[in-house]
Motif scaffolding. Sequence first.
Motif, short mmCIF file in Angstrom:
data_model
loop_
_atom_site.label_atom_id
_atom_site.label_comp_id
_atom_site.label_asym_id
_atom_site.label_seq_id
_atom_site.Cartn_x
_atom_site.Cartn_y
_atom_site.Cartn_z
N SER A 1 4.11 -3.33 -4.64
CA SER A 1 3.21 -2.88 -5.70
C SER A 1 3.79 -1.64 -6.34
N HIS B 1 -6.49 -7.41 -2.57
CA HIS B 1 -5.37 -7.18 -3.48
C HIS B 1 -5.55 -7.97 -4.77
N THR C 1 -0.43 -6.28 -6.78
CA THR C 1 0.56 -6.59 -5.75
C THR C 1 1.37 -7.76 -6.27
N TYR D 1 4.49 5.33 -5.84
CA TYR D 1 4.56 5.23 -7.30
C TYR D 1 3.57 6.17 -7.97
N ASN E 1 1.79 0.34 -7.94
CA ASN E 1 0.48 0.95 -8.14
C ASN E 1 -0.31 0.24 -9.23
N GLN E 2 -0.03 -1.05 -9.35
CA GLN E 2 -0.84 -1.92 -10.18
C GLN E 2 -1.16 -3.14 -9.30
N ARG F 1 -5.98 1.00 -6.77
CA ARG F 1 -5.07 1.93 -7.42
C ARG F 1 -5.06 3.26 -6.68
N ARG G 1 2.09 1.78 -3.53
CA ARG G 1 1.10 2.38 -4.44
C ARG G 1 1.13 3.90 -4.35
N GLU H 1 0.83 -1.20 0.00
CA GLU H 1 0.00 0.00 0.00
C GLU H 1 0.87 1.26 0.00
N SER I 1 -7.19 -3.37 0.78
CA SER I 1 -6.33 -2.66 -0.16
C SER I 1 -7.08 -1.50 -0.79
#
Length: 586
Positions: A524, A549, A529, A340, A526-527, A381, A337, A334, A378
């Motif tokens: 991740s 996730h 996991t 990124y 940001n796509q 995105r 994400r 997390e 999660s």
Amino acid sequence: MTTFRCAMGRRFAALLVGGLFCAGALAAAGHEHLNPEAASGRMARAAAYASHYMASTANPWATRAAADILARGGAAADAAIAAQMVLNLVEPQSSGIGGGAFIVAFDPRDGGVLTYDGRETAPAAARAGRFLRAGEPMDFHEAVNSGRSVGVPGVLRALWRLHQAQGRLPWAELFQPAIHLARAGFPVSPRLHALLAGDRDLPRQAAAARYFYGPDGRPWPVGHVLRNPALADTLARIAREGPDAFYEGPIARDIVAAVAAHPVPGDLSLEDLRDYRALERAPVCMPYRVYRLCGAPPPSSGPLAVLQILGILAHTPIARAAPESPQAAHWFAEAGRLAYADRDAYVADPAFVEVPVAGMLDPAYLAARAALIRPGRSMGRAEAGVPPAAPPRPGAGRGLEPPSTTQVSIIDAWGGAVSMTSSIEGAFGSKLLVRGFLLNNQLTDFSFLAQDARGRPIANRVEAGKRPRSSMAPMLALRDGRVALAIGSPGGSAIINYVAQTLVGVFDWGLGLQQAIDLPHVGSRNQATELEAGTPAEALAGPLRALGHEVRVGEFPSGLQGVQRLPDGRLLGAADPRREGLALGG
């Protein structure tokens, strides 16, 4: 001390004839599938210990060269140069004088940290539509294997600046290990053989085919003694004349000619090479626990994103979680994400785009970002935040970053240190071999699109003279005015997660450096996991899916190289079991 000295001269030749390798044998080659640098097997690495100096590089030959320079009174800067020249020869898929580098260096004379930006630049003729066809992004593979992908190489200019500032031995002396090895030859490693066997484009370039493959068109077998007299001559000239020998004159003319002669020609010019400058920059730094962490600033997004991840995790209970638990993976993914998302939106060449570095590391901002993480679900995105003093939100664009890069980590006998990540981008770069070295394909790190769907200009778009965004993350951790850790990794955009996870392992979970490097990779970008295939991380898939996730299991071939100063003053060197690296000291 002589136990760890590089075999040179007659000793060096004896090693070649005997086919011997230094301690820490080469990693067995695995089937290369998800990406060209992935290896399905690991080889256990034992941490190395020493009292005075330590070097950890991606290849035993390069480590031995660095250790020998250190044993002869060289500084970390000197050893890094010697290592890079040998890596150019023995690990040609990853780095070399045809590519670029980011260097973070600690000078024990004044306790200062400086960075050297040797990132490639786009030619003066480059335009935004460089990688478009009929307004649409061209196939990435097609873009890579062209003259258009070649940026102005920067590693030699960066190393020259490093040497001028911190070197102790003569410049020419540092090239001798690579020159000797290029003439005498080195045995093809299992990993190099596997990469050659799996590359369909390298044999299509005539010069590369003649060097890397036999008369029957097959890659040279494991153990074949590969000689590169052309590279030896190139390095000998640069050793005598300095980097100007590369950026002007016959070598420069041959580089430009090779780029122009490609079926899809590029526009690199002699003026582009002549005018290239490596830049000295102040590092990006942040306190974390009892350490001060420093790394290369933009156009590298790597250290900035690593620091964001750590700053976000400082507001979570990850330090109390078991290292390979679902909850630790959840917190780490997390935080990744969020970092990124900011990286994709804001980071590019600071000469072209205002990057809100201070705002992205602002403690209150990081606390607010951490508050977005839910313990039991999660976020999916993440969206980019709005850091303090951020410019108007640019469009987010992604450049693909293949993981063919290398890392050198060194601490010398005076306490000086270098962490250097260098690259020619994809495996074997643009595939163009000139005078014994390969040219990069770094310009494919730019976003192929110039604007997003809302018409906003993308920060990392192609522009003349611009340096593409990178994820390379060479970093130093300081404590009480000394370097406590030098670390970095190859791995494309996943470098950020590799380095951040290792730092969490050492600083939060109290693991030894080798243990932290050995951890199964999770994270991740940001796509999805991501969980490292063939490791205990695969068992986290079910629990993470239960937390919402999206999970992807795959190969994540880091190549972490690190040197740590222990509380008793000794140095510990560690190398990633996923590649063929080695740590040696004395």
